[in-house]
Design an enzyme around this catalytic site. Structure first.
Site, PDB file in Angstrom:
ATOM      1  N   GLN A  37       0.825  -1.220   0.000  1.00 39.21           N
ATOM      2  CA  GLN A  37       0.000   0.000   0.000  1.00 39.21           C
ATOM      3  C   GLN A  37       0.858   1.269   0.000  1.00 39.21           C
ATOM      4  O   GLN A  37       2.042   1.224   0.319  1.00 39.21           O
ATOM      5  CB  GLN A  37      -0.949  -0.012   1.202  1.00 39.21           C
ATOM      6  CG  GLN A  37      -0.295  -0.325   2.546  1.00 39.21           C
ATOM      7  CD  GLN A  37      -1.187  -1.086   3.518  1.00 39.21           C
ATOM      8  OE1 GLN A  37      -2.397  -0.986   3.439  1.00 39.21           O
ATOM      9  NE2 GLN A  37      -0.598  -1.840   4.439  1.00 39.21           N
ATOM     10  N   GLU A  92      -0.669   0.278  13.884  1.00 39.10           N
ATOM     11  CA  GLU A  92      -0.103   1.321  14.762  1.00 39.10           C
ATOM     12  C   GLU A  92       0.297   0.781  16.134  1.00 39.10           C
ATOM     13  O   GLU A  92       1.060   1.413  16.858  1.00 39.10           O
ATOM     14  CB  GLU A  92      -1.101   2.462  14.991  1.00 39.10           C
ATOM     15  CG  GLU A  92      -1.637   3.134  13.753  1.00 39.10           C
ATOM     16  CD  GLU A  92      -2.998   2.592  13.335  1.00 39.10           C
ATOM     17  OE1 GLU A  92      -3.184   1.357  13.401  1.00 39.10           O
ATOM     18  OE2 GLU A  92      -3.848   3.372  12.932  1.00 39.10           O
ATOM     19  N   ASP A 112      -0.355  -8.672  11.113  1.00 39.68           N
ATOM     20  CA  ASP A 112      -0.491  -7.595  10.121  1.00 39.68           C
ATOM     21  C   ASP A 112       0.275  -8.004   8.866  1.00 39.68           C
ATOM     22  O   ASP A 112       1.380  -8.532   8.954  1.00 39.68           O
ATOM     23  CB  ASP A 112       0.035  -6.262  10.668  1.00 39.68           C
ATOM     24  CG  ASP A 112      -0.455  -5.070   9.851  1.00 39.68           C
ATOM     25  OD1 ASP A 112      -1.225  -4.253  10.379  1.00 39.68           O
ATOM     26  OD2 ASP A 112      -0.069  -4.971   8.654  1.00 39.68           O
ATOM     27  N   ASP A 162      -8.980  -5.146  12.781  1.00 40.97           N
ATOM     28  CA  ASP A 162      -8.657  -3.716  12.685  1.00 40.97           C
ATOM     29  C   ASP A 162      -7.871  -3.494  11.402  1.00 40.97           C
ATOM     30  O   ASP A 162      -6.690  -3.137  11.427  1.00 40.97           O
ATOM     31  CB  ASP A 162      -7.844  -3.295  13.923  1.00 40.97           C
ATOM     32  CG  ASP A 162      -7.566  -1.797  13.935  1.00 40.97           C
ATOM     33  OD1 ASP A 162      -8.291  -1.040  13.276  1.00 40.97           O
ATOM     34  OD2 ASP A 162      -6.597  -1.393  14.612  1.00 40.97           O
TER      35      ASP A 162
HETATM   36  N1  SAM Z   1      -8.127   2.249  11.982  1.00 44.12           N
HETATM   37  C1  SAM Z   1      -8.017   1.764  10.723  1.00 44.12           C
HETATM   38  C2  SAM Z   1      -9.073   2.179   9.754  1.00 44.12           C
HETATM   39  O1  SAM Z   1      -9.821   3.065  10.081  1.00 44.12           O
HETATM   40  O2  SAM Z   1      -9.127   1.654   8.637  1.00 44.12           O
HETATM   41  C3  SAM Z   1      -7.310   0.481  10.537  1.00 44.12           C
HETATM   42  C4  SAM Z   1      -5.937   0.691  11.071  1.00 44.12           C
HETATM   43  S1  SAM Z   1      -4.639  -0.381  10.823  1.00 44.12           S
HETATM   44  C5  SAM Z   1      -3.317   0.720  10.349  1.00 44.12           C
HETATM   45  C6  SAM Z   1      -4.911  -1.228   9.307  1.00 44.12           C
HETATM   46  C7  SAM Z   1      -3.863  -2.321   9.109  1.00 44.12           C
HETATM   47  O3  SAM Z   1      -4.454  -3.418   8.423  1.00 44.12           O
HETATM   48  C8  SAM Z   1      -2.628  -1.913   8.299  1.00 44.12           C
HETATM   49  O4  SAM Z   1      -1.500  -1.926   9.137  1.00 44.12           O
HETATM   50  C9  SAM Z   1      -2.556  -2.970   7.199  1.00 44.12           C
HETATM   51  O5  SAM Z   1      -1.245  -3.362   6.886  1.00 44.12           O
HETATM   52  C10 SAM Z   1      -3.388  -4.097   7.792  1.00 44.12           C
HETATM   53  N2  SAM Z   1      -3.939  -5.034   6.807  1.00 44.12           N
HETATM   54  C11 SAM Z   1      -4.543  -4.747   5.635  1.00 44.12           C
HETATM   55  N3  SAM Z   1      -4.873  -5.898   5.011  1.00 44.12           N
HETATM   56  C12 SAM Z   1      -4.490  -6.913   5.814  1.00 44.12           C
HETATM   57  C13 SAM Z   1      -4.542  -8.324   5.710  1.00 44.12           C
HETATM   58  N4  SAM Z   1      -5.042  -8.922   4.607  1.00 44.12           N
HETATM   59  N5  SAM Z   1      -4.043  -9.076   6.717  1.00 44.12           N
HETATM   60  C14 SAM Z   1      -3.505  -8.480   7.825  1.00 44.12           C
HETATM   61  N6  SAM Z   1      -3.407  -7.137   7.961  1.00 44.12           N
HETATM   62  C15 SAM Z   1      -3.895  -6.368   6.976  1.00 44.12           C
END
Ligand code: SAM
Length: 302
Positions: A37, A92, A112, A162
């Protein structure tokens, strides 16, 4: 990112329905493309530091406690004794921080997909994780959350999803499916529950949330939506708790306050308590009406 006539730099978050929000940026702390991303960490004038993935704000320094407390505590407090917790996403480290605040938690696994996001957050956003990654109860795994739940033999009392929103071509899309929720259900201990960050929820903007809720209603006996306004998202955010055993919406405010007291969380929590819990689950009339079709869905599982 753009410069306007006053020479200030602005980050623009473009939402749906041709609506955009501008944030004045004091400093770009990081900007780059990971394997999965586009990532930016900005220092904004309005909300302090901000994590942005694929153009969407994930959380902001000044109000991340509202989002993360709302995500974690209604579910963890509704569970009588959460010992093992799985977080999917949560880059985070603030979701991990809130989970580890519960003294009942013996084991918290965070999965993650994006190591680069997590490592940048570890370095540049210490106010979010507050050292949670070094807690001996925590384990971080860099893997796709879907693959993890399909293959793990571990069982969890609570699972927290999340992840980023369901953006086309985004890394999270495959985790907004019936088959993913079926796999999560198999990872839960009897009496366990699932919490999902379920995107914006208002009478105007509800389709993504409704889709999550409908999918969960086909898999779990109790499915409850709840909401909280998150200023930096400039919207009322939706969450869902799903379980075969626990109806989180039915726990009253006095009981919530008592459990908070028993877990010694009173002074730690800035946003969540019994009254806030009741407020979160009291949905406005027009929101109840758009969610009504999901309530009548039949479960597909035995
Ligand atoms: N608070 C947030 C929102 O409003 O969307 C979500 C926060 S958190 C930073 C989202 C995390 O999901 C990211 O670190 C991303 O790398 C992770 N992520 C996305 N797709 C994923 C997957 N298929 N498996 C595990 N983690 C994933």
């Amino acid at each position: 990112m753009q410069t306007r006539s006053n020479n200030a730099i602005y980050f623009t978050e473009t939402g749906q329905w041709d609506e955009s929000h501008y944030h004045e940026v004091n400093k770009v702390l990081y900007s780059g493309k990971t394997e999965f991303q586009e990532m930016m960490i900005l220092e904004t004038k309005g909300y302090g530091k901000m994590l942005v993935l694929d153009g969407r704000i994930q959380s902001a320094e000044d109000d991340e406690y509202i989002y993360h407390e709302s995500l974690v505590h209604p579910g963890l407090i509704a569970h009588p004794k959460p010992r093992a917790v799985l977080i999917i996403g949560g880059g985070e480290g603030a979701t991990l921080r809130e989970v580890l605040a519960h003294p009942t938690v013996e084991r918290a696994v965070m999965v993650d997909i994006d190591r680069e996001v997590v490592e940048q957050c570890m370095n540049l956003l210490p106010e979010w994780h507050e050292g949670a990654f070094s807690d001996p109860r925590a384990r971080v795994i860099y893997a796709d959350g879907k693959k993890f739940v399909e293959t793990t033999n571990e069982k969890f009392d609570c699972v927290i999803i999340d992840i980023c929103d369901a953006l086309e071509d985004g890394p999270a899309l495959a985790l907004y499916t019936d088959s993913f929720y079926q796999s999560v259900r198999k990872c839960l201990t009897p009496g366990g529950l699932l919490i999902v960050q379920a995107m914006e929820l208002s009478g105007e903007e509800y389709q993504d949330h409704l889709s999550v809720r409908e999918r969960l209603s086909r898999v779990f006996r109790h499915v409850s939506s709840y909401i909280m306004f998150v200023p930096s998202f400039w919207s009322t955010w939706g969450f869902v708790i799903a379980s075969d055993a626990i109806d989180a919406s039915a726990v009253n405010s006095q009981e919530i306050d008592e459990r908070i007291r028993l877990r010694n969380l009173e002074s730690k929590l800035e946003h969540y308590d019994g009254e806030t819990h009741a407020h979160m689950f009291a949905l406005p009339k027009e929101v109840r009406s758009v969610l009504a079709p999901a309530a009548s869905l039949k479960r597909d599982v035995a």
